[in-house]
Every structure is written in C-alpha cells, then in structure tokens.
Design a protein around this motif. Structure first.
Motif, PDB file in Angstrom:
ATOM      1  N   UNK A   1      56.208 -73.270 -57.467  1.00 17.04           N
ATOM      2  CA  UNK A   1      55.831 -72.324 -56.427  1.00 17.04           C
ATOM      3  C   UNK A   1      56.975 -71.343 -56.160  1.00 17.04           C
ATOM      4  N   UNK A   2      56.731 -70.021 -56.304  1.00 26.70           N
ATOM      5  CA  UNK A   2      57.823 -69.038 -56.146  1.00 26.70           C
ATOM      6  C   UNK A   2      58.451 -69.033 -54.756  1.00 26.70           C
ATOM      7  N   UNK A   3      57.631 -69.226 -53.718  1.00 21.71           N
ATOM      8  CA  UNK A   3      58.173 -69.226 -52.347  1.00 21.71           C
ATOM      9  C   UNK A   3      59.118 -70.395 -52.149  1.00 21.71           C
ATOM     10  N   UNK A   4      58.697 -71.575 -52.608  1.00 22.15           N
ATOM     11  CA  UNK A   4      59.518 -72.770 -52.422  1.00 22.15           C
ATOM     12  C   UNK A   4      60.742 -72.768 -53.336  1.00 22.15           C
ATOM     13  N   UNK A   5      60.621 -72.091 -54.477  1.00 20.04           N
ATOM     14  CA  UNK A   5      61.762 -71.982 -55.390  1.00 20.04           C
ATOM     15  C   UNK A   5      62.909 -71.208 -54.754  1.00 20.04           C
ATOM     16  N   UNK A   6      62.545 -70.248 -53.896  1.00 18.76           N
ATOM     17  CA  UNK A   6      63.550 -69.376 -53.278  1.00 18.76           C
ATOM     18  C   UNK A   6      63.945 -69.819 -51.870  1.00 18.76           C
ATOM     19  N   UNK A   7      63.714 -71.078 -51.551  1.00 14.46           N
ATOM     20  CA  UNK A   7      64.056 -71.569 -50.210  1.00 14.46           C
ATOM     21  C   UNK A   7      65.557 -71.530 -49.953  1.00 14.46           C
ATOM     22  N   UNK A   8      66.352 -71.684 -51.016  1.00 16.16           N
ATOM     23  CA  UNK A   8      67.795 -71.644 -50.843  1.00 16.16           C
ATOM     24  C   UNK A   8      68.385 -72.972 -50.409  1.00 16.16           C
ATOM     25  N   UNK A   9      69.667 -72.921 -50.089  1.00 18.66           N
ATOM     26  CA  UNK A   9      70.432 -74.113 -49.735  1.00 18.66           C
ATOM     27  C   UNK A   9      70.221 -74.464 -48.263  1.00 18.66           C
ATOM     28  N   UNK A  10      70.000 -75.743 -47.965  1.00 17.32           N
ATOM     29  CA  UNK A  10      69.785 -76.184 -46.585  1.00 17.32           C
ATOM     30  C   UNK A  10      71.007 -75.889 -45.717  1.00 17.32           C
ATOM     31  N   UNK A  11      72.201 -76.094 -46.266  1.00 12.18           N
ATOM     32  CA  UNK A  11      73.422 -75.832 -45.496  1.00 12.18           C
ATOM     33  C   UNK A  11      73.503 -74.369 -45.069  1.00 12.18           C
ATOM     34  N   UNK A  12      73.056 -73.476 -45.947  1.00 10.33           N
ATOM     35  CA  UNK A  12      73.061 -72.048 -45.614  1.00 10.33           C
ATOM     36  C   UNK A  12      72.088 -71.769 -44.472  1.00 10.33           C
ATOM     37  N   UNK A  13      70.910 -72.395 -44.535  1.00 11.45           N
ATOM     38  CA  UNK A  13      69.922 -72.225 -43.465  1.00 11.45           C
ATOM     39  C   UNK A  13      70.466 -72.741 -42.139  1.00 11.45           C
ATOM     40  N   UNK A  14      71.150 -73.886 -42.176  1.00  6.48           N
ATOM     41  CA  UNK A  14      71.732 -74.455 -40.957  1.00  6.48           C
ATOM     42  C   UNK A  14      72.760 -73.491 -40.365  1.00  6.48           C
ATOM     43  N   UNK A  15      73.587 -72.885 -41.232  1.00  3.89           N
ATOM     44  CA  UNK A  15      74.581 -71.917 -40.753  1.00  3.89           C
ATOM     45  C   UNK A  15      73.896 -70.712 -40.112  1.00  3.89           C
ATOM     46  N   UNK A  16      72.834 -70.222 -40.760  1.00  4.65           N
ATOM     47  CA  UNK A  16      72.109 -69.067 -40.222  1.00  4.65           C
ATOM     48  C   UNK A  16      71.466 -69.398 -38.874  1.00  4.65           C
ATOM     49  N   UNK A  17      70.938 -70.627 -38.769  1.00  2.00           N
ATOM     50  CA  UNK A  17      70.315 -71.052 -37.509  1.00  2.00           C
ATOM     51  C   UNK A  17      71.358 -71.137 -36.399  1.00  2.00           C
ATOM     52  N   UNK A  18      72.517 -71.714 -36.716  1.00  2.00           N
ATOM     53  CA  UNK A  18      73.590 -71.804 -35.716  1.00  2.00           C
ATOM     54  C   UNK A  18      74.049 -70.426 -35.266  1.00  2.00           C
ATOM     55  N   UNK A  19      74.165 -69.509 -36.225  1.00  2.00           N
ATOM     56  CA  UNK A  19      74.593 -68.146 -35.882  1.00  2.00           C
ATOM     57  C   UNK A  19      73.578 -67.446 -34.995  1.00  2.00           C
ATOM     58  N   UNK A  20      72.293 -67.683 -35.267  1.00  2.00           N
ATOM     59  CA  UNK A  20      71.254 -67.033 -34.449  1.00  2.00           C
ATOM     60  C   UNK A  20      71.231 -67.601 -33.036  1.00  2.00           C
ATOM     61  N   UNK A  21      71.562 -68.893 -32.897  1.00  2.00           N
ATOM     62  CA  UNK A  21      71.617 -69.509 -31.567  1.00  2.00           C
ATOM     63  C   UNK A  21      72.821 -68.978 -30.789  1.00  2.00           C
ATOM     64  N   UNK A  22      73.937 -68.798 -31.520  1.00  2.00           N
ATOM     65  CA  UNK A  22      75.173 -68.370 -30.865  1.00  2.00           C
ATOM     66  C   UNK A  22      75.277 -66.860 -30.703  1.00  2.00           C
ATOM     67  N   UNK A  23      74.421 -66.105 -31.384  1.00  2.00           N
ATOM     68  CA  UNK A  23      74.558 -64.639 -31.418  1.00  2.00           C
ATOM     69  C   UNK A  23      74.755 -64.064 -30.026  1.00  2.00           C
ATOM     70  N   UNK A  24      75.789 -63.222 -29.890  1.00  2.00           N
ATOM     71  CA  UNK A  24      76.097 -62.605 -28.599  1.00  2.00           C
ATOM     72  C   UNK A  24      75.154 -61.444 -28.338  1.00  2.00           C
ATOM     73  N   UNK A  25      74.285 -61.607 -27.403  1.00  2.00           N
ATOM     74  CA  UNK A  25      73.390 -60.539 -26.980  1.00  2.00           C
ATOM     75  C   UNK A  25      73.844 -60.061 -25.606  1.00  2.00           C
ATOM     76  N   UNK A  26      73.407 -58.865 -25.212  1.00  2.00           N
ATOM     77  CA  UNK A  26      73.669 -58.423 -23.845  1.00  2.00           C
ATOM     78  C   UNK A  26      72.651 -59.120 -22.971  1.00  2.00           C
ATOM     79  N   UNK A  27      73.007 -60.232 -22.322  1.00  2.00           N
ATOM     80  CA  UNK A  27      72.008 -61.046 -21.647  1.00  2.00           C
ATOM     81  C   UNK A  27      71.300 -60.351 -20.499  1.00  2.00           C
TER      82      UNK A  27
END
Length: 655
Positions: free
Chosen positions: A70-96
C-alpha cells in the motif's frame, strides 16, 4: 495476541477501528476483494473480515501483500520522527491571548486573592482550617505582588511605574512577612487598602500601558499558568530516549511493552494483583514450611492466616471488569502482613553462608557459562575475561564456611596464575577446564542441599512480594490503571478526545500528528496479526536511522526468530536475522551491500562476540552476507498450522 473479547472477535483490527486495514481495503482491487471474501468463515469484509482468520491463512496472505504494498502505508515514515513532530506541535509557541486580556486576568486573580483575606466577621468554621487557608492565600498573594512588581517597573507609563513603591510596601507588610503567625487587624487593613489602590490605578491606566514592553516578562511570569500540559508529553519524551542511553535496567523491555502494539493483549491478560498475591503466598508457604530456620518455618502459619482473609479468599480476575471499591482497611492489613514476611526472609537470608547470596550465584553461573565447551573455541576464548570473573569469586570463597568451597578456591587460584597470553591450545593441554568443573561439582551439590530459605525460588518469590507491599499495588483496578496510564496507544486515544474538545491554539496540527501516530501503531498491530508474529517499530531515538522495524516469532522446538529491517541514513538498507535456540545459543546473519559498513562490522565482530558472552549468550554463528543474496521470503509469511492455532503471535512480552 490482539484478542480481548470473549467471542474471539478481533474488534481492534476491523476496518472501522483499524486505520491501516481501512487504508488497505480502499486500495484493493475487485479481484483482491473477491479473494478476501472467498473463505467460508468470512461473511463480511466490513464486519467480520478477520474474526476467523486464524482458521484459514488464505485471506491473511492476500491482506499481508496489500498491507506491504500500500503506497500510503509505505510512506508512513519513522515512528520516532512522528513522535518528535507531535511533541513539537504540542509545544509550539502560539500567541495565546491578546496581552490586554492576560493583564486583565492578572488583575482579576489579584482581586480574588484580596477577597479571600480575613475580615472582621466572626469565624464560623474550624480555626485550624481557617489558619491553613489564610496562610496559603497570603503566600499566593505575596508571589503575585512580586510578579506584578517586575512588570510595572518596566512600564513606560508613569502612573503604572509609580506603583512600584506601593507594591514594595505591600510585599513587606507584616501580614505577608511571616504567614505562619496570625496577622494583626491593623496590618490586614493596610494590606487591603493598598491592594485596592493598586487595582484602581491599573484598571484606569490599562489602556495607556505600552503592552509590548511588558510582553516578555509577562509571558515568562504566566507561561506555566496558561500552558496546559498533556499527559502524553511525558510518555512521548521517554520514547525518544537515545539508543546510546539504553542500559540493562529493563528500559527497552518496558518501551516495547508500552509501544501501543500490545495494548489489547495486556488488557486481556491483566491479572488482579490480589489473585497474584494469593498464588505467590501459596507457593511461598510450601517452601518456608520445609525450612529448618525457625523464624522462617513459623511464617507458614502467618501465611495461612493471610490466605484465609476475606480479601484473598474472594479475590478473582472478574473484579477487573467491575466497578468495585477496595476495602482500604483490609488492604492495609495485608500490606502489614507482607512487610512481616519480607523482613523475616531478608533478615535470615543475610545470616546465611556467602555461597547462598545472589551475587555469588550469578558469578558462579557466569564462570560456568564462560567455561562451557561451546565457548572454548579460538574465536570465543578470552582468558582475561575468565580470570576477571574468578578474581571476583576468590574473596567470596575465602569467606565461606563450606569445606567444598576450599576445593574450588584452589582451582581458581591455579588458573589465575596462568599468564594472560596463554593460548586456547595451551589452556586445553593443561586440562584446566576439566579440573575446574570437577572442583565446582561438590560445591554445587552442597549448595543444592542448603535450606530452602536460600533457594532461587525463594528469591524470586521475595522479589514479587516486595513489589506488592503497598495498598496501591494491591488495588484490584491498579493493573488496568497502570496499563492505560503508560501505554502509548491508550494515551493517544485519550489525548485525541482531550484535544478535540479543547481550544488549544495548535489543535489541528496536534490532531493530525496524533492520527498519524495512531495509524502507524495500527499498521504494526495488523502486520503482527497477518504475519502471525510480533511486528514492532523501534521504540527509541537514533539519529543514524531513517526507518526501521522488528519482527519477533517463536518457532518449533523452542526456537525464537528475530528479523530486524533498518534503513540507515549513511549506509542504506541493513537486515539482521537472529535465531535463538537451546535457551542461550544464537545464530546471526547480517545482510548489507554497503562495503564501508561491512568493513566496520568485520572490525567489531570480536566486540559483538564478547558482549554476547557477557550476557550469557553463546554466538554459534555470525555471518556477514550481501543484501542482494538475501532469501526473498520470510518465515513469517507462511506460518505453520501448529503455530496458527488460536490468536498467538508466538513471542510474548511479559510486563
């Protein structure tokens, strides 16, 4: 592995709950779907595609190929990378929030604190409670005033800046100097009046304040108050532990266990700790009653009393699925009983001969492993390592009162006198290995006749009891709570619901990364079921890794297989096949087409052998092969009928 329901339906890998399966079916051709539904056991692709798949692997093979291609699942990437991206999105500094709103909230908080100050009305509640509450409010008020002083000092507005003197006076007010002592009526009146002055000045000048000058200091002052920490953050950070920091403390095992892939399996196999305690006490009772050490022997009656308690008599695993309130008093009594058992055993074990200690037995087992014929080969023989173990044993044998220890001590001293550069042939000619084995046998025989108190079984049971000796650990619901609190998939589901209902400024990005990580875990769960193995991502951070996964499976005759597929940033694709058999014998095949990498492996083969031997594993074969010559098929794709009975992934990870 993934079955948790009584009717053996794999609910978590149906299309409506498994994102990976849903994606596969979207890309299936009509012909492929027809193959999937041919099995008589499969009535509907949507509702029961995998319910009876353990009885027929025909559909599994088709699905497995669809899953891998499956092409979509083939391109899922590394889980560690996804975890880093998720952490960054949670921590992202927004103007609250606009700064005016934040400052207004700051003032509002102060007003609430001033309202909580004691007044002249007579107290109607408990004096101690009032005193504690008053101390808390006064401490909070003092901290708030200090934070506000930092802000107004930086303001270009004269009316606001001039509040600095008033704020300093308030901070030094008698009522706030020592919250432990009750403030006088006069000091409270002065404090209340001063706060009113500050509030009025701020409220009338807030529009004139240059908010940009306050922004940095204000953000640092209130960042902790405005930021909502999600429970998943801590777990995500733990999954990003660098590979170099993984030790022998069980960290890797817990990471694999809590990876999300085994969630349903853990829930299915969860046991009421009270049932586990009951079984442990029964096993211990048999051993202590055989002991000749009086304080230990009489523990049998104490254990019998505990087993007859209502809590343990009625303990069952059915309570895990029911909402029940623990009898805290009864659990406290059990804990006291456990503490008595643990203390008695530990005290009496300490008084035993040195040969009964865990350290001595571990070293003796290590020496026996190093001296086994399979390791006395040119590529594995290391006299320096053997002598190092012996040097650790000598002082312990000197302390032993057993006459048999003297024979082993003499044999060790003799080998320690041999020159470190002695070859295997010279060592063998002197028949040192045989002489050492002959000296070990009498000591082993004597140790086996030792009191049951010093047996390995008692040690294992003691460790179990030690881990249960708290009311929290004996709670019927504790296992389930711990599983749900630490498992990554469980936290993903909880966090998705939480974020979806929140007003988090980065909500869309967080939900996107949560969904991607959930899809990756679903992929490995589905792969595990279809290949009848345990398919896992690498649950740690490794900068050199682009992508990687592990497949674990138990074969016939207690053989365990492990396939590791890696894509390294610098050296490309790398495949490893490990086969463990006869408990501690291992064969390793390393497949790579990168010549530079193969050179590195060759230079470090001896280090790998030494590390395996140190871990009591005997390397029987380590082969370095070209990746292009690797066998195209995997044993996971054609599970035998015996291994397909039930829903069994073969390799079980025990938490």
């Amino acid at each position: 592995m993934i079955n948790i329901s009584g009717n053996k339906q794999l609910d978590i890998i149906l299309p409506n709950t498994n994102k990976a399966l849903k994606e596969v079916l979207k890309g299936a051709t009509p012909k492929e779907l027809e193959v999937l539904t041919k099995s008589k056991d499969l009535k509907s692709v949507v509702n029961s595609l995998l319910n009876e798949s353990a009885k027929s692997s025909a559909s599994d093979k088709v699905l497995l190929q669809l899953l891998k291609n499956n092409p979509t699942l083939k391109d899922l990437g590394n889980v560690s990378t996804t975890i880093k991206e998720l952490l960054n999105s949670i921590k992202a500094n927004q103007d609250p929030l606009p700064m005016e709103k934040i400052l207004s909230k700051f003032i509002s908080d102060m007003k609430k604190l001033s309202d909580l100050m004691p007044n002249d009305k007579p107290a109607t509640s408990n004096k101690n409670t009032n005193a504690q509450s008053s101390q808390t409010h006064q401490s909070e008020l003092k901290d708030t005033l200090k934070s506000l002083l930092t802000l107004v000092d930086k303001s270009p507005s004269f009316p606001v800046k001039s509040l600095g003197t008033e704020l300093k006076n308030l901070i030094n007010n008698e009522a706030l100097k020592n919250p432990v002592n009750p403030p006088s009526t006069q000091s409270l009146a002065q404090l209340s009046k001063g706060i009113d002055t500050v509030l009025r000045t701020l409220q009338s000048n807030i529009k004139d304040v240059d908010l940009s000058s306050l922004k940095d200091s204000l953000n640092s002052s209130i960042s902790d108050k405005t930021k909502t920490t999600l429970p998943i953050e801590k777990v995500l950070k733990e999954f990003l532990t660098d590979i170099k920091q993984l030790g022998n403390d069980g960290t890797l095992k817990s990471k694999i266990t809590d990876s999300g892939v085994f969630l349903e399996s853990k829930l299915k196999n969860a046991q009421n700790p009270q049932v586990e305690l009951k079984d442990t006490l029964k096993a211990l009772q048999v051993l202590v009653e055989k002991s000749s050490v009086y304080p230990v022997k009489v523990l049998g009656k104490h254990i019998e009393t505990m087993l007859n308690s209502e809590t343990l008599k009625n303990a069952s695993n059915t309570s895990l699925t029911q909402t029940m309130t623990d009898d805290k008093k009864a659990l406290t009594q059990l804990v006291k009983g456990l503490e008595k058992i643990v203390d008695t055993l530990k005290t009496n074990i300490k008084e035993g001969d040195v040969t009964t200690t865990k350290t001595f037995n571990t070293l003796l087992e290590k020496l026996q492993h190093q001296m086994q014929p399979k390791l006395l080969t040119p590529e594995n023989f290391k006299l320096s390592a053997i002598q190092e173990t012996m040097q650790q044993l000598v002082p312990m044998l000197n302390k032993s009162a057993l006459p048999e220890a003297k024979g082993l001590l003499d044999a060790l001293v003799k080998i320690l006198q041999i020159a470190p550069n002695t070859t295997l042939e010279q060592f063998t000619d002197k028949k040192m290995a045989q002489e050492l084995q002959n000296a070990m046998q009498p000591l082993r025989a004597s140790m086996s006749k030792a009191d049951p108190l010093f047996s390995k079984d008692i040690g294992l049971l003691l460790n179990k009891l030690n881990s249960m000796a708290s009311a929290q650990n004996l709670s019927a619901q504790n296992n389930i709570k711990e599983i749900l609190a630490n498992d990554l998939k469980s936290l993903l589901l909880q966090t998705s619901n939480e974020v979806a209902k929140s007003s988090h400024p980065n909500q869309a990005e967080i939900l996107k990364n949560l969904d991607k990580l959930a899809l990756q875990i679903d992929y490995y769960q589905l792969m595990s079921h279809l290949s009848n193995s345990s398919s896992l991502y690498l649950p740690f951070s490794w900068d050199a890794l682009e992508q990687g996964n592990i497949n674990l499976k138990k074969g016939e005759e207690d053989k365990f297989y492990c396939d590791i597929e890696l894509k390294l940033k610098e050296y490309g694709e790398l495949s490893l096949r490990l086969v463990l058999y006869e408990e501690n014998q291992i064969n390793i095949q390393i497949h790579s087409d990168n010549e530079e990498f193969k050179k590195i492996i060759k230079e470090n083969i001896s280090s790998l052998r030494s590390a395996l031997i140190e871990a009591h594993i005997t390397p029987r074969e380590i082969r370095l092969l070209d990746a292009t010559k690797k066998a195209p098929t995997s044993p996971y794709e054609a599970p035998s009928e015996k291994m397909s009975d039930g829903i069994n992934v073969g390799f079980e990870i025990k938490a």
